[in-house]
Design an enzyme around this catalytic site. Structure first.
Site, short mmCIF file in Angstrom:
data_model
loop_
_atom_site.label_atom_id
_atom_site.label_comp_id
_atom_site.label_asym_id
_atom_site.label_seq_id
_atom_site.Cartn_x
_atom_site.Cartn_y
_atom_site.Cartn_z
N GLY A 194 0.82 -1.20 0.00
CA GLY A 194 0.00 0.00 0.00
C GLY A 194 0.85 1.24 0.00
O GLY A 194 2.07 1.18 -0.13
N GLU B 71 -1.17 1.40 -5.94
CA GLU B 71 -0.06 1.12 -5.02
C GLU B 71 0.29 -0.36 -5.00
O GLU B 71 1.46 -0.73 -4.99
CB GLU B 71 -0.41 1.61 -3.61
CG GLU B 71 -0.29 3.10 -3.42
CD GLU B 71 1.15 3.58 -3.40
OE1 GLU B 71 2.08 2.77 -3.21
OE2 GLU B 71 1.36 4.79 -3.55
N GLU C 42 3.93 -1.88 -6.14
CA GLU C 42 4.81 -2.54 -5.17
C GLU C 42 4.98 -4.03 -5.41
O GLU C 42 5.99 -4.60 -5.00
CB GLU C 42 4.28 -2.30 -3.75
CG GLU C 42 4.41 -0.85 -3.33
CD GLU C 42 4.05 -0.62 -1.88
OE1 GLU C 42 3.40 -1.48 -1.26
OE2 GLU C 42 4.44 0.45 -1.36
N GLU D 287 11.61 -7.10 -0.35
CA GLU D 287 11.15 -8.48 -0.54
C GLU D 287 9.62 -8.51 -0.49
O GLU D 287 9.01 -7.76 0.26
CB GLU D 287 11.73 -9.34 0.58
CG GLU D 287 11.47 -10.81 0.48
CD GLU D 287 12.14 -11.61 1.60
OE1 GLU D 287 12.02 -12.84 1.56
OE2 GLU D 287 12.76 -11.02 2.50
#
Length: 157
Positions: free
Chosen positions: A39, A55, A59, A103
């Site tokens: 997020g 978002e 990501e 990660e």
């Protein structure tokens, strides 16, 4: 005295689970001590449901569909209102931007092992709330100039 509008940030995140009931979590470079739901901040004028999709994709490389809001949280120190969604998988595979994300992976997360992954209490409560949530808070985006136009609605019946 001149009126100054409040200066607050709105952020969004989403809980996505795979077919094994594992939760997609990530670690960022600036908060590498904890795992968290994907997020980020909402841009000015951006609908919350669109922001969480943007978002999440930025990501993780995964396209989601928000199905409802599981909680609303406020950080009184930093003036951040956080809205958490539950989402469904639409498309894509995990592909991170290494300059921002350290990660990302699916984790078999539960009440007994959550402290091994999520070290910040506000992230822990948000994640557990989202995992337990069976009903959602309705959410709508409206355009009200010049007429009233419903742009999107999330409602779990």
């Amino acid at each position: 005295m001149k009126y100054e509008p409040p200066k607050q940030t709105v952020s969004v995140s989403a809980l996505l689970m795979n077919e094994k009931d594992e939760v997609l979590l990530l670690r960022t470079h600036w908060r590498s001590d904890t795992w968290e739901m994907p997020g980020g901040n909402v841009e000015l004028g951006e609908p919350l449901d669109k922001a969480v999709c943007r978002e999440f994709l930025e990501e993780t490389g995964i396209v989601i569909r928000p199905v409802g809001i599981t909680g609303v949280y406020y950080n009184a120190t930093k003036h951040v209102l956080s809205v958490v969604f539950k989402a469904e998988y639409v498309d894509g595979e995990i592909k991170i931007q290494p300059e921002e994300i350290k990660e990302a992976r699916y984790i078999a997360l539960n009440q007994s092992n959550i402290d091994q992954y999520i070290t910040r209490p506000q992230q822990k409560s948000r994640t557990l709330d989202a995992m337990k949530s069976k009903c959602f808070i309705p959410y709508e985006t409206w355009e009200v100039n010049p007429a009233y136009n419903l742009l999107s609605r999330l409602y779990n019946e």
